[in-house]
Design a protein around this motif. Structure first.
Motif, PDB file in Angstrom:
ATOM      1  N   ALA A 131       0.850  -1.185   0.000  1.00 28.93           N
ATOM      2  CA  ALA A 131       0.000   0.000   0.000  1.00 28.93           C
ATOM      3  C   ALA A 131       0.883   1.231   0.000  1.00 28.93           C
ATOM      4  CB  ALA A 131      -0.917   0.004   1.216  1.00 28.93           C
ATOM      5  N   ALA A 132       0.921   1.945  -1.128  1.00 30.17           N
ATOM      6  CA  ALA A 132       1.692   3.185  -1.202  1.00 30.17           C
ATOM      7  C   ALA A 132       0.918   4.287  -0.504  1.00 30.17           C
ATOM      8  CB  ALA A 132       1.945   3.560  -2.664  1.00 30.17           C
ATOM      9  N   VAL A 133       1.574   4.953   0.448  1.00 27.68           N
ATOM     10  CA  VAL A 133       0.917   5.985   1.249  1.00 27.68           C
ATOM     11  C   VAL A 133       1.963   7.009   1.684  1.00 27.68           C
ATOM     12  CG1 VAL A 133       1.192   4.636   3.371  1.00 27.68           C
ATOM     13  CG2 VAL A 133      -0.582   6.405   3.255  1.00 27.68           C
ATOM     14  N   SER A 134       1.571   8.253   1.792  1.00 28.21           N
ATOM     15  CA  SER A 134       2.492   9.304   2.198  1.00 28.21           C
ATOM     16  C   SER A 134       3.160   8.987   3.527  1.00 28.21           C
ATOM     17  CB  SER A 134       1.746  10.634   2.315  1.00 28.21           C
ATOM     18  OG  SER A 134       2.579  11.628   2.895  1.00 28.21           O
ATOM     19  N   TYR A 135       4.435   9.296   3.599  1.00 27.34           N
ATOM     20  CA  TYR A 135       5.218   9.038   4.809  1.00 27.34           C
ATOM     21  C   TYR A 135       4.751   9.867   5.999  1.00 27.34           C
ATOM     22  CZ  TYR A 135       7.529  13.579   4.679  1.00 27.34           C
ATOM     23  OH  TYR A 135       7.781  14.920   4.734  1.00 27.34           O
ATOM     24  N   ARG A 136       3.982  10.920   5.746  1.00 28.36           N
ATOM     25  CA  ARG A 136       3.601  11.861   6.796  1.00 28.36           C
ATOM     26  C   ARG A 136       2.622  11.280   7.826  1.00 28.36           C
ATOM     27  NH1 ARG A 136       4.538  17.252   5.973  1.00 28.36           N
ATOM     28  NH2 ARG A 136       5.320  17.896   3.926  1.00 28.36           N
ATOM     29  N   LEU A 176       4.103   1.090   1.980  1.00 26.30           N
ATOM     30  CA  LEU A 176       5.292   1.564   1.288  1.00 26.30           C
ATOM     31  C   LEU A 176       5.241   3.092   1.357  1.00 26.30           C
ATOM     32  CD1 LEU A 176       7.766   0.717  -0.438  1.00 26.30           C
ATOM     33  CD2 LEU A 176       6.349   1.118  -2.445  1.00 26.30           C
ATOM     34  N   GLU A 177       6.091   3.678   2.175  1.00 21.30           N
ATOM     35  CA  GLU A 177       6.002   5.108   2.434  1.00 21.30           C
ATOM     36  C   GLU A 177       6.485   5.920   1.228  1.00 21.30           C
ATOM     37  OE1 GLU A 177       7.461   6.442   6.208  1.00 21.30           O
ATOM     38  OE2 GLU A 177       7.007   4.508   7.174  1.00 21.30           O
ATOM     39  N   VAL A 178       5.640   6.836   0.812  1.00 20.10           N
ATOM     40  CA  VAL A 178       5.961   7.698  -0.327  1.00 20.10           C
ATOM     41  C   VAL A 178       6.679   8.943   0.185  1.00 20.10           C
ATOM     42  CG1 VAL A 178       5.032   8.992  -2.279  1.00 20.10           C
ATOM     43  CG2 VAL A 178       3.915   6.867  -1.530  1.00 20.10           C
ATOM     44  N   PRO A 179       7.912   9.185  -0.266  1.00 21.95           N
ATOM     45  CA  PRO A 179       8.665  10.375   0.181  1.00 21.95           C
ATOM     46  C   PRO A 179       8.222  11.602  -0.605  1.00 21.95           C
ATOM     47  CG  PRO A 179       9.954   9.162  -1.408  1.00 21.95           C
ATOM     48  CD  PRO A 179       8.678   8.367  -1.218  1.00 21.95           C
ATOM     49  N   PRO A 180       8.687  12.776  -0.222  1.00 31.21           N
ATOM     50  CA  PRO A 180       8.428  13.958  -1.051  1.00 31.21           C
ATOM     51  C   PRO A 180       8.926  13.714  -2.469  1.00 31.21           C
ATOM     52  CG  PRO A 180       9.399  14.593   1.038  1.00 31.21           C
ATOM     53  CD  PRO A 180       9.486  13.104   0.967  1.00 31.21           C
ATOM     54  N   ASN A 231      10.741  13.336  -5.615  1.00 27.63           N
ATOM     55  CA  ASN A 231      12.160  13.398  -5.955  1.00 27.63           C
ATOM     56  C   ASN A 231      13.040  13.680  -4.734  1.00 27.63           C
ATOM     57  OD1 ASN A 231      13.798  12.836  -8.095  1.00 27.63           O
ATOM     58  ND2 ASN A 231      13.843  14.909  -8.916  1.00 27.63           N
ATOM     59  N   ASP A 232      12.454  13.467  -3.534  1.00 23.70           N
ATOM     60  CA  ASP A 232      13.147  13.725  -2.271  1.00 23.70           C
ATOM     61  C   ASP A 232      13.609  15.175  -2.138  1.00 23.70           C
ATOM     62  OD1 ASP A 232      14.710  10.479  -1.830  1.00 23.70           O
ATOM     63  OD2 ASP A 232      12.815  11.260  -1.095  1.00 23.70           O
ATOM     64  N   LEU A 233      13.062  16.069  -2.951  1.00 25.21           N
ATOM     65  CA  LEU A 233      13.509  17.460  -2.925  1.00 25.21           C
ATOM     66  C   LEU A 233      12.371  18.417  -2.563  1.00 25.21           C
ATOM     67  CD1 LEU A 233      15.730  17.505  -6.149  1.00 25.21           C
ATOM     68  CD2 LEU A 233      16.498  17.430  -3.773  1.00 25.21           C
ATOM     69  N   THR A 234      11.245  18.272  -3.241  1.00 24.03           N
ATOM     70  CA  THR A 234      10.124  19.181  -3.037  1.00 24.03           C
ATOM     71  C   THR A 234       9.224  18.631  -1.946  1.00 24.03           C
ATOM     72  OG1 THR A 234      10.202  19.785  -5.365  1.00 24.03           O
ATOM     73  CG2 THR A 234       8.197  20.347  -4.153  1.00 24.03           C
ATOM     74  N   ASP A 235       9.129  19.312  -0.827  1.00 20.69           N
ATOM     75  CA  ASP A 235       8.350  18.817   0.304  1.00 20.69           C
ATOM     76  C   ASP A 235       7.271  19.834   0.661  1.00 20.69           C
ATOM     77  OD1 ASP A 235       7.379  17.444   2.419  1.00 20.69           O
ATOM     78  OD2 ASP A 235       9.153  17.616   3.675  1.00 20.69           O
ATOM     79  N   ASN A 236       6.102  19.703   0.041  1.00 24.71           N
ATOM     80  CA  ASN A 236       4.967  20.531   0.408  1.00 24.71           C
ATOM     81  C   ASN A 236       3.802  19.609   0.759  1.00 24.71           C
ATOM     82  OD1 ASN A 236       3.704  19.757  -2.043  1.00 24.71           O
ATOM     83  ND2 ASN A 236       4.664  21.459  -3.128  1.00 24.71           N
ATOM     84  N   TYR A 237       2.624  20.160   0.968  1.00 24.05           N
ATOM     85  CA  TYR A 237       1.520  19.371   1.513  1.00 24.05           C
ATOM     86  C   TYR A 237       1.073  18.228   0.610  1.00 24.05           C
ATOM     87  CZ  TYR A 237      -1.683  21.825  -1.626  1.00 24.05           C
ATOM     88  OH  TYR A 237      -2.307  22.311  -2.732  1.00 24.05           O
ATOM     89  N   GLU A 238       1.363  18.275  -0.685  1.00 22.67           N
ATOM     90  CA  GLU A 238       0.897  17.223  -1.576  1.00 22.67           C
ATOM     91  C   GLU A 238       2.009  16.446  -2.278  1.00 22.67           C
ATOM     92  OE1 GLU A 238       0.265  19.972  -5.567  1.00 22.67           O
ATOM     93  OE2 GLU A 238      -1.462  19.108  -4.554  1.00 22.67           O
ATOM     94  N   SER A 239       3.255  16.870  -2.143  1.00 27.41           N
ATOM     95  CA  SER A 239       4.324  16.276  -2.945  1.00 27.41           C
ATOM     96  C   SER A 239       4.651  14.842  -2.544  1.00 27.41           C
ATOM     97  CB  SER A 239       5.598  17.129  -2.868  1.00 27.41           C
ATOM     98  OG  SER A 239       6.178  17.050  -1.584  1.00 27.41           O
ATOM     99  N   SER A 240       4.189  14.408  -1.360  1.00 29.43           N
ATOM    100  CA  SER A 240       4.394  13.011  -0.973  1.00 29.43           C
ATOM    101  C   SER A 240       3.113  12.192  -1.091  1.00 29.43           C
ATOM    102  CB  SER A 240       4.914  12.924   0.469  1.00 29.43           C
ATOM    103  OG  SER A 240       3.946  13.425   1.383  1.00 29.43           O
ATOM    104  N   VAL A 270      -4.993  12.155   2.771  1.00 34.47           N
ATOM    105  CA  VAL A 270      -3.592  11.756   2.869  1.00 34.47           C
ATOM    106  C   VAL A 270      -2.987  11.515   1.489  1.00 34.47           C
ATOM    107  CG1 VAL A 270      -3.997  10.692   5.111  1.00 34.47           C
ATOM    108  CG2 VAL A 270      -4.052   9.259   3.052  1.00 34.47           C
ATOM    109  N   GLY A 271      -3.754  11.839   0.439  1.00 32.49           N
ATOM    110  CA  GLY A 271      -3.294  11.538  -0.918  1.00 32.49           C
ATOM    111  C   GLY A 271      -3.647  10.128  -1.339  1.00 32.49           C
ATOM    112  N   GLY A 272      -4.642   9.566  -0.660  1.00 31.12           N
ATOM    113  CA  GLY A 272      -5.080   8.220  -1.021  1.00 31.12           C
ATOM    114  C   GLY A 272      -4.096   7.140  -0.632  1.00 31.12           C
ATOM    115  N   VAL A 273      -4.485   5.921  -0.922  1.00 32.80           N
ATOM    116  CA  VAL A 273      -3.639   4.743  -0.698  1.00 32.80           C
ATOM    117  C   VAL A 273      -3.724   3.911  -1.965  1.00 32.80           C
ATOM    118  CG1 VAL A 273      -3.293   2.653   0.670  1.00 32.80           C
ATOM    119  CG2 VAL A 273      -4.079   4.769   1.793  1.00 32.80           C
TER     120      VAL A 273
END
Length: 230
Positions: free
Chosen positions: A3-8, A24-28, A30-39, A224-227
């Motif tokens: 289950a892919a889900v935001s790490y937050r 499976l934790e989804v990072p921001p 490209n691991d660079l842009t970290d805003n409310y939806e990027s993960s 949470v950006g879905g699963v």
């Protein structure tokens, strides 16, 4: 199943384990842009049948996905140079019974090219997946007017709910699609769906389509950006 889900969202992540899924934790992005939806998972992964679509220039996360799945993996044609709306919605499509519901101006062409038999339904909402809780191949829940009208024109049973009552961040409210996911005959919500003013209507609508609803956690209902299950 993974289950892919935001790490937050740690509470959601732990609760996924309790129902037999491996998070499976989804990072921001490209691991660079970290805003409310990027993960958010629904911004980085799209599943249609036995194919997973991933963002082209997201190598570290894509490799993690590839190591976990035997599904067919395809990458977007276009790069995302800056994670901002609407360029960021390349994978944000709702898929309902052979139809791709999305803002077709911004969705990546690889999706339609990979499924030429699917009908393309254009809507003004770029966050089409976020805004759509797909209950079955005949039923959708949304608060978005453009998606609601598109479903009506396609004779898809659609429940239009009120806007709001779903958390996202300090500046914006969340969407129903980003606050839930389906596993077998149950539509799981990230938090207390009972607190939503349309809960009874949602429950009745889902029941009519043979689907139960259940709160995954005792936290407030949150986008949470879905699963994405694969």
């Amino acid at each position: 199943m993974y289950a892919a889900v935001s790490y937050r969202y740690k509470t959601v992540i732990q609760s996924l384990k309790s129902i037999g899924l491996e998070p499976l934790e989804v990072p921001p992005y490209n691991d660079l842009t970290d805003n409310y939806e990027s993960s958010h998972a629904d911004m980085q992964v799209l599943r249609i049948e036995d194919t997973l679509f991933l963002l082209k220039n997201n190598d570290k996360f894509n490799e993690k996905i590839r190591s976990k799945t035997e599904l067919n993996v395809k990458y977007t044609v276009e790069f995302i140079e800056q994670f901002s709306y609407p360029q960021c919605v390349k994978l944000n499509a709702a898929v309902v019974d052979g139809r791709i519901i999305a803002n077709m101006r911004y969705i990546d062409p690889i999706i339609a090219d990979s499924f030429p038999g699917y009908k393309q339904i254009h809507v003004s909402q770029g966050y089409a997946k976020c805004s759509s809780a797909v209950v079955s191949d005949r039923a959708v829940i949304t608060s978005d007017e453009s998606i609601y009208q598109a479903c009506l024109s396609e004779k898809i049973d659609c429940l239009k709910i009120c806007e709001g009552y779903i958390s996202l961040c300090e500046r914006y409210g969340g969407f129903i699609g980003g606050s839930c996911f389906q596993l077998e005959d149950t539509l799981f919500f990230t938090g207390r769906i009972e607190d939503h003013p349309d809960c009874d209507r949602i429950r009745s609508f889902c029941s009519a389509h043979g689907v139960r609803i259940k709160s995954l956690t005792n936290s407030p209902l949150t986008d949470v950006g879905g699963v994405i299950i694969f």
